[in-house]
Write a protein that holds these residues in place. Structure first.
Motif, mmCIF file in Angstrom:
data_model
loop_
_atom_site.group_PDB
_atom_site.id
_atom_site.type_symbol
_atom_site.label_atom_id
_atom_site.label_comp_id
_atom_site.label_asym_id
_atom_site.label_seq_id
_atom_site.Cartn_x
_atom_site.Cartn_y
_atom_site.Cartn_z
ATOM 1 N N ALA A 108 0.852 -1.196 0.000
ATOM 2 C CA ALA A 108 0.000 0.000 0.000
ATOM 3 C C ALA A 108 0.884 1.240 0.000
ATOM 4 N N VAL A 109 0.536 2.176 -0.883
ATOM 5 C CA VAL A 109 1.203 3.472 -0.936
ATOM 6 C C VAL A 109 0.184 4.517 -0.514
ATOM 7 N N PHE A 110 0.553 5.349 0.452
ATOM 8 C CA PHE A 110 -0.348 6.370 0.974
ATOM 9 C C PHE A 110 0.089 7.737 0.480
ATOM 10 N N VAL A 111 -0.844 8.420 -0.210
ATOM 11 C CA VAL A 111 -0.564 9.721 -0.792
ATOM 12 C C VAL A 111 -1.543 10.745 -0.215
ATOM 13 N N PRO A 112 -1.085 11.608 0.688
ATOM 14 C CA PRO A 112 -1.951 12.682 1.185
ATOM 15 C C PRO A 112 -1.885 13.862 0.218
ATOM 16 N N ALA A 113 -3.006 14.547 0.078
ATOM 17 C CA ALA A 113 -3.032 15.692 -0.834
ATOM 18 C C ALA A 113 -4.128 16.663 -0.414
ATOM 19 N N TYR A 114 -4.083 17.840 -0.980
ATOM 20 C CA TYR A 114 -5.095 18.863 -0.719
ATOM 21 C C TYR A 114 -5.171 19.766 -1.938
ATOM 22 N N TYR A 115 -6.298 20.453 -2.076
ATOM 23 C CA TYR A 115 -6.437 21.469 -3.121
ATOM 24 C C TYR A 115 -7.568 22.406 -2.750
ATOM 25 N N ASP A 116 -7.549 23.568 -3.378
ATOM 26 C CA ASP A 116 -8.561 24.598 -3.154
ATOM 27 C C ASP A 116 -9.608 24.482 -4.251
ATOM 28 N N PRO A 117 -10.812 23.978 -3.934
ATOM 29 C CA PRO A 117 -11.823 23.797 -4.975
ATOM 30 C C PRO A 117 -12.303 25.112 -5.579
ATOM 31 N N SER A 118 -12.188 26.217 -4.849
ATOM 32 C CA SER A 118 -12.637 27.495 -5.406
ATOM 33 C C SER A 118 -11.717 27.965 -6.526
ATOM 34 N N GLN A 119 -10.493 27.479 -6.560
ATOM 35 C CA GLN A 119 -9.558 27.829 -7.628
ATOM 36 C C GLN A 119 -9.500 26.761 -8.715
ATOM 37 N N ALA A 120 -10.304 25.701 -8.568
ATOM 38 C CA ALA A 120 -10.202 24.578 -9.490
ATOM 39 C C ALA A 120 -11.553 24.127 -10.038
ATOM 40 N N ALA A 121 -12.540 25.015 -10.061
ATOM 41 C CA ALA A 121 -13.888 24.621 -10.484
ATOM 42 C C ALA A 121 -13.899 24.023 -11.894
ATOM 43 N N GLU A 122 -13.203 24.652 -12.831
ATOM 44 C CA GLU A 122 -13.170 24.133 -14.206
ATOM 45 C C GLU A 122 -12.463 22.788 -14.267
ATOM 46 N N THR A 123 -11.400 22.639 -13.512
ATOM 47 C CA THR A 123 -10.671 21.375 -13.488
ATOM 48 C C THR A 123 -11.535 20.269 -12.904
ATOM 49 N N ILE A 124 -12.249 20.562 -11.835
ATOM 50 C CA ILE A 124 -13.139 19.581 -11.222
ATOM 51 C C ILE A 124 -14.190 19.122 -12.237
ATOM 52 N N GLU A 125 -14.776 20.061 -12.956
ATOM 53 C CA GLU A 125 -15.780 19.698 -13.973
ATOM 54 C C GLU A 125 -15.148 18.901 -15.104
ATOM 55 N N SER A 126 -13.946 19.253 -15.507
ATOM 56 C CA SER A 126 -13.239 18.526 -16.562
ATOM 57 C C SER A 126 -12.993 17.073 -16.146
ATOM 58 N N ILE A 127 -12.595 16.877 -14.898
ATOM 59 C CA ILE A 127 -12.362 15.524 -14.388
ATOM 60 C C ILE A 127 -13.683 14.752 -14.316
ATOM 61 N N ARG A 128 -14.731 15.402 -13.823
ATOM 62 C CA ARG A 128 -16.048 14.731 -13.770
ATOM 63 C C ARG A 128 -16.502 14.315 -15.165
ATOM 64 N N ASP A 129 -16.356 15.238 -16.135
ATOM 65 C CA ASP A 129 -16.780 14.941 -17.506
ATOM 66 C C ASP A 129 -15.978 13.785 -18.109
ATOM 67 N N ALA A 130 -14.682 13.728 -17.800
ATOM 68 C CA ALA A 130 -13.829 12.665 -18.335
ATOM 69 C C ALA A 130 -14.137 11.317 -17.686
ATOM 70 N N GLY A 131 -14.625 11.348 -16.443
ATOM 71 C CA GLY A 131 -14.944 10.108 -15.747
ATOM 72 C C GLY A 131 -13.727 9.374 -15.212
ATOM 73 N N THR A 132 -12.577 10.006 -15.241
ATOM 74 C CA THR A 132 -11.359 9.431 -14.671
ATOM 75 C C THR A 132 -10.585 10.532 -13.960
ATOM 76 N N VAL A 133 -9.779 10.110 -13.002
ATOM 77 C CA VAL A 133 -8.883 11.048 -12.336
ATOM 78 C C VAL A 133 -7.488 10.430 -12.339
ATOM 79 N N ARG A 134 -6.524 11.274 -12.578
ATOM 80 C CA ARG A 134 -5.132 10.836 -12.556
ATOM 81 C C ARG A 134 -4.449 11.441 -11.338
ATOM 82 N N LEU A 135 -3.645 10.633 -10.674
ATOM 83 C CA LEU A 135 -2.841 11.090 -9.551
ATOM 84 C C LEU A 135 -1.394 11.058 -10.011
#
Length: 161
Positions: A108-135
């Motif tokens: 198991a590899v544990f990756v902690p992360a954070y982001y500001d959703p108010s600065q990433a609204a378009e990115t969040i929608e782009s990821i939702r539309d694509a149906g995949t997320v890359r880490l």
């Protein structure tokens, strides 16, 4: 540094008490896996952002060199096909703890992360539309280990109705 790092780079954010909680959760969760006999790697990113650019779209974390090398050696001969994502919101940020799992080798590899959703609204929608997320787990020189997940829902804040 609180300004943009480049033309398409999001602004860095200041993390609050939520980050300490994520790190404590990572330590506790990794200990539980180790007690079950799993090999674990806990990562400690220096920065974390949600990105959407020509080069990469997804969650991008920058790792110190030695941790990146440890990660690189773990993924070389293992198949990480499962994931657990723990998400919390606070301080205006989204915090995630991603557990990348290779069940056959009990790694198991544990990756902690954070982001500001108010600065990433378009990115969040782009990821939702694509149906995949890359880490993207990377070093400053852009060497990258990438994990791809078909369900971005656990990584993203609840949609606003």
């Amino acid at each position: 540094m609180s300004g943009p790092a480049g033309d398409d780079a999001p602004t860095n954010v200041q993390v609050g008490d939520g980050w300490s909680a994520v790190m404590e959760d990572m330590e506790a969760t990794a200990a539980e896996y180790r007690e079950r006999g799993w090999t674990t790697l806990e990562l400690h990113p220096g920065d974390s952002v949600l990105v959407d650019s020509d080069r990469r779209t997804g969650l991008d974390v920058v790792l110190p060199g030695p941790e990146f090398e440890d990660l690189e050696s773990l993924v070389d001969d293992r198949e990480f096909r499962d994931v657990e994502v723990f998400r919390a919101e606070g301080d205006g940020l989204v915090y995630v703890l991603v557990a990348e799992l290779a069940p056959e080798s009990e790694t198991a590899v544990f990756v902690p992360a954070y982001y500001d959703p108010s600065q990433a609204a378009e990115t969040i929608e782009s990821i939702r539309d694509a149906g995949t997320v890359r880490l993207f787990c990377r070093r400053l020189n852009d060497d990258t280990v990438r994990f791809v997940h078909d369900d971005p829902t656990p990584f993203l804040p609840e949609p606003v109705e």
